[in-house]
Design a protein around this motif. Structure first.
Motif, PDB file in Angstrom:
ATOM      1  N   HIS A 159     -22.352  25.478 -26.746  1.00  0.00           N
ATOM      2  CA  HIS A 159     -20.967  25.457 -26.125  1.00  0.00           C
ATOM      3  C   HIS A 159     -20.364  25.525 -26.349  1.00  0.00           C
ATOM      4  CE1 HIS A 159     -22.954  22.929 -22.671  1.00  0.00           C
ATOM      5  NE2 HIS A 159     -23.477  22.135 -23.764  1.00  0.00           N
ATOM      6  N   TYR A 160     -18.951  26.591 -25.853  1.00  0.00           N
ATOM      7  CA  TYR A 160     -18.058  26.935 -26.284  1.00  0.00           C
ATOM      8  C   TYR A 160     -16.953  26.478 -25.655  1.00  0.00           C
ATOM      9  CZ  TYR A 160     -21.200  30.412 -28.219  1.00  0.00           C
ATOM     10  OH  TYR A 160     -22.164  30.985 -28.840  1.00  0.00           O
ATOM     11  N   THR A 161     -15.375  26.854 -26.401  1.00  0.00           N
ATOM     12  CA  THR A 161     -13.969  25.897 -25.432  1.00  0.00           C
ATOM     13  C   THR A 161     -12.974  26.984 -26.468  1.00  0.00           C
ATOM     14  OG1 THR A 161     -13.359  24.839 -25.127  1.00  0.00           O
ATOM     15  CG2 THR A 161     -13.425  24.242 -26.518  1.00  0.00           C
ATOM     16  N   GLY A 182     -15.996  35.508 -31.418  1.00  0.00           N
ATOM     17  CA  GLY A 182     -15.399  35.579 -30.494  1.00  0.00           C
ATOM     18  C   GLY A 182     -16.374  34.950 -29.116  1.00  0.00           C
ATOM     19  N   VAL A 183     -16.147  34.405 -28.327  1.00  0.00           N
ATOM     20  CA  VAL A 183     -17.297  33.688 -27.156  1.00  0.00           C
ATOM     21  C   VAL A 183     -17.936  34.674 -26.713  1.00  0.00           C
ATOM     22  CG1 VAL A 183     -17.242  32.501 -24.888  1.00  0.00           C
ATOM     23  CG2 VAL A 183     -15.680  31.851 -27.077  1.00  0.00           C
ATOM     24  N   VAL A 195     -20.652  37.109 -21.537  1.00  0.00           N
ATOM     25  CA  VAL A 195     -20.486  36.332 -20.123  1.00  0.00           C
ATOM     26  C   VAL A 195     -19.947  35.331 -19.460  1.00  0.00           C
ATOM     27  CG1 VAL A 195     -22.808  35.390 -20.952  1.00  0.00           C
ATOM     28  CG2 VAL A 195     -22.434  35.939 -18.433  1.00  0.00           C
ATOM     29  N   LEU A 196     -19.646  35.090 -20.510  1.00  0.00           N
ATOM     30  CA  LEU A 196     -19.069  33.056 -20.333  1.00  0.00           C
ATOM     31  C   LEU A 196     -17.430  33.421 -19.653  1.00  0.00           C
ATOM     32  CD1 LEU A 196     -19.960  31.224 -22.979  1.00  0.00           C
ATOM     33  CD2 LEU A 196     -21.007  31.112 -21.044  1.00  0.00           C
ATOM     34  N   LEU A 197     -16.778  34.223 -20.253  1.00  0.00           N
ATOM     35  CA  LEU A 197     -15.641  35.223 -19.921  1.00  0.00           C
ATOM     36  C   LEU A 197     -15.734  35.881 -18.228  1.00  0.00           C
ATOM     37  CD1 LEU A 197     -14.183  35.567 -22.861  1.00  0.00           C
ATOM     38  CD2 LEU A 197     -13.923  34.048 -22.216  1.00  0.00           C
TER      39      LEU A 197
END
Ligand code: SAM
Length: 259
Positions: free
Chosen positions: A190-192, A201-202, A205-207
């Motif tokens: 998980h990332y926030t 970075g994150v 795809v999650l962005l």
């Protein structure tokens, strides 16, 4: 669900009754929890609950009578819910013991869904008199292959794991569904915020805002993690099947040339 606890250290349970998800569930009466202290059921001045073991040796053993009386107090309290709500609820008596069946998510799911009430017994010292176990305990549960000095922490582990699965307790039901072990896999990473943390970075795809792609990425990450960290779970899943992801998992594994 109603949960009674038999323990000589009732104050310890503030850790689950005052904080976090379980604390909120208890304060909203989504689950009722009450402690029964064997010392309150003794008749001597010192409120003795333990004695030396027969046969000699180190340590003390919890005597059966105060435990039996505390258990009777606990079942009376649980029965009072039956009378109020008009439906007979089964009661499971569980002793937390390093010698019990090792706790797994499957058992937690089963108990969260079984409609029974519970009495959890926390031992101390060398443990409790075996005759009490034979006469009154339905099931012994261990939280792992190590020895704690008392059953209270183990009882709290089990209660916390069950309560978070009760309907309405977690804000978003899906958050438990996607947790590790629920589908036989570990959870994805998980990332926030922030998007850049110490130069890291994150995953893009999650962005992206593309929910289908995000779901596929999370699934692949969960499988990869499980394959690296807990391959035993994948073997078990392929043997026993399970809910939800099986066809997708099978396809993915075929793609990786894993049977
Ligand atoms: N003499 C016992 C033995 O070796 O099996 C250990 C007793 S332990 C010091 C005292 C109490 O802690 C037990 O009665 C039990 O309630 C609890 N306990 C200790 N380890 C545990 C574990 N891994 N899981 C669940 N309960 C545990």
């Amino acid at each position: 669900m109603n949960i009674a606890i038999v323990s000589i250290f009732p104050e310890m349970f503030e850790a689950i009754s005052r904080y976090g998800v379980s604390g909120r569930a208890i304060s909203r009466n989504e689950v009722n929890v009450r402690c029964f202290n064997p010392r309150d059921y003794t008749e001597d001045r010192h409120r003795t609950v333990d004695e030396r073991p027969y046969g000699g040796g180190p340590g003390m053993v919890m005597m059966p009578e105060p435990l039996e009386k505390a258990l009777a107090g606990a079942t009376d309290w649980l029965d009072s819910f039956t009378q109020r709500q008009g439906e007979r609820r089964a009661i499971k008596v569980v002793y937390l013991s390093p010698q019990g069946e090792k706790l797994k998510q499957q058992k937690v799911n089963e108990w969260a869904d079984c409609g029974s009430d519970f009495v959890f017994i926390a031992g101390r010292y060398e443990g409790i008199d075996e005759r009490f176990v034979e006469l009154f305990v339905d099931c012994e549960i261990s939280i792992g292959d190590y020895v704690l000095s008392g059953g209270e922490l183990a009882v709290m582990v089990v209660i916390d794991a069950i309560v978070r699965l009760l309907p309405g307790v977690l804000g978003d039901e899906n958050s438990a569904r996607e947790d590790s072990f629920m589908q036989g896999l570990l959870d994805c990473p998980h990332y926030t915020r922030p998007t850049d943390y110490r130069g890291r970075g994150v995953p893009k795809v999650l962005l992206s805002g593309d929910h289908a792609k995000i779901a596929q990425w999370r699934f692949e990450q969960a499988v990869e993690r499980t394959r690296r960290r807990r391959p035993d779970l994948l073997v078990k899943k392929s043997e026993t099947g399970g809910e939800g992801w099986d066809e997708r998992l099978a396809q993915y594994m075929r793609g990786l040339k894993i049977k």
